[in-house]
Scaffold this motif. Sequence first.
Motif, PDB file in Angstrom:
ATOM      1  N   ARG A 298       0.303   1.238   5.195  1.00 23.50           N
ATOM      2  CA  ARG A 298      -0.991   0.561   5.136  1.00 23.50           C
ATOM      3  C   ARG A 298      -0.910  -0.827   4.514  1.00 23.50           C
ATOM      4  O   ARG A 298      -1.724  -1.695   4.829  1.00 23.50           O
ATOM      5  N   ALA A 299       0.025  -1.033   3.608  1.00 26.37           N
ATOM      6  CA  ALA A 299       0.115  -2.328   2.931  1.00 26.37           C
ATOM      7  C   ALA A 299       1.527  -2.529   2.428  1.00 26.37           C
ATOM      8  O   ALA A 299       2.262  -1.568   2.163  1.00 26.37           O
ATOM      9  N   ARG A 300       1.896  -3.813   2.269  1.00 22.56           N
ATOM     10  CA  ARG A 300       3.211  -4.173   1.755  1.00 22.56           C
ATOM     11  C   ARG A 300       3.031  -5.424   0.909  1.00 22.56           C
ATOM     12  O   ARG A 300       2.491  -6.428   1.383  1.00 22.56           O
ATOM     13  N   THR A 337      -5.307  -5.152  -1.423  1.00 19.68           N
ATOM     14  CA  THR A 337      -4.558  -4.284  -0.528  1.00 19.68           C
ATOM     15  C   THR A 337      -5.524  -3.594   0.408  1.00 19.68           C
ATOM     16  O   THR A 337      -6.597  -3.154  -0.001  1.00 19.68           O
ATOM     17  N   PRO A 338      -5.181  -3.472   1.696  1.00 20.01           N
ATOM     18  CA  PRO A 338      -6.097  -2.864   2.677  1.00 20.01           C
ATOM     19  C   PRO A 338      -6.457  -1.441   2.302  1.00 20.01           C
ATOM     20  O   PRO A 338      -5.649  -0.724   1.725  1.00 20.01           O
TER      21      PRO A 338
END
Length: 338
Positions: A298-300, A337-338
């Motif tokens: 989902r996020a990095r 963050t998403p």
Amino acid sequence: MAALLATTMTVTLAACGDNSEENASNAQTVPPATAAVSPRGTAQPVGAVEPQGPASALAVSGATTAVLGVDGHSVTLHSGVGAADAPGPKVVQLPMSDVVALIADGDGFLGVGPDGLIAIAADGAVTQWRQLIDSPLSLAVTGDKTLVGTSTGKILVFPADRKAPSKTIGGFVRVDQILVAPDTSPDVAGQVSVLDRAQSAILPVDIDSGEHKAALRAGNGGTNGVVDHFGRILVTGTRDNEIYAYYGAPIVQRLRRPVAASPYALAYDDRRDLLWVSSTSSNEAVAYDLSRGDAKERARIATVGQVSAMAVDPVTGRLLLVSARGDGLQSVPAELTP
């Protein structure tokens, strides 16, 4: 990203019951895995970074974040991390040396070292229970009991007064981490499991009877674990670049997924059902959505170097990361963050 690998493997490592000491002496072991050395000069860390010396552990209690220095002699208390009007950090010099583990405990924090247990309140007040402990390594609380794991393969069970252990449970090679399923877990509330890096295994144990339950391998180099509000045990496989998830009584491996190189520290965001995994080889942390059981990325984000510990503030959802080489305490608001 390579495809997800899921399994319901139930291979046990050793028999249950009274022969646990014999099982430990005959256990197949591997050298405990260690995190890759982080490169320098990578991307600017996301969010804000506060000054913080080299650290080995991180815990969040209320509005306070506690960071344990790698020398085991001090704890730094950060209040209101991320707030514009947050006061400066407060360094608490500990009255005992070589504290090796730190966890949140009620309104404050609890640590352990060879000289006993120590509580640190949010205001810096310290309470100590002196008790010689051979080779302490890990710490957990379940109900009114305090559990101390050792590098000699034992769990010391302290009663509510924490003056002296009331029971010793052996049969492990090392007790690198003690993982306790929370009361919110639907089927495994209170389940206690040991992460043993030498066996690279998850080993559930009944604290009341001392009985070892069926255990499972955690790849070939499991290093760190966390338990989410469902009672899932989530583990980084640092040597094999994987993450694992276990659940149930007896435990079953529910997830095995390849991740970025040298996964080490991890943290769980219970509000968003996200597992954060750090990669010291690239100075990144990746969030995986576990809401459907398939660990979708989902996020990095870019991180400080040599992340040794992470936590998610359960109230704000803020991600906190700390560096073992003194790169600072990083805080990432949930909205980034998403």
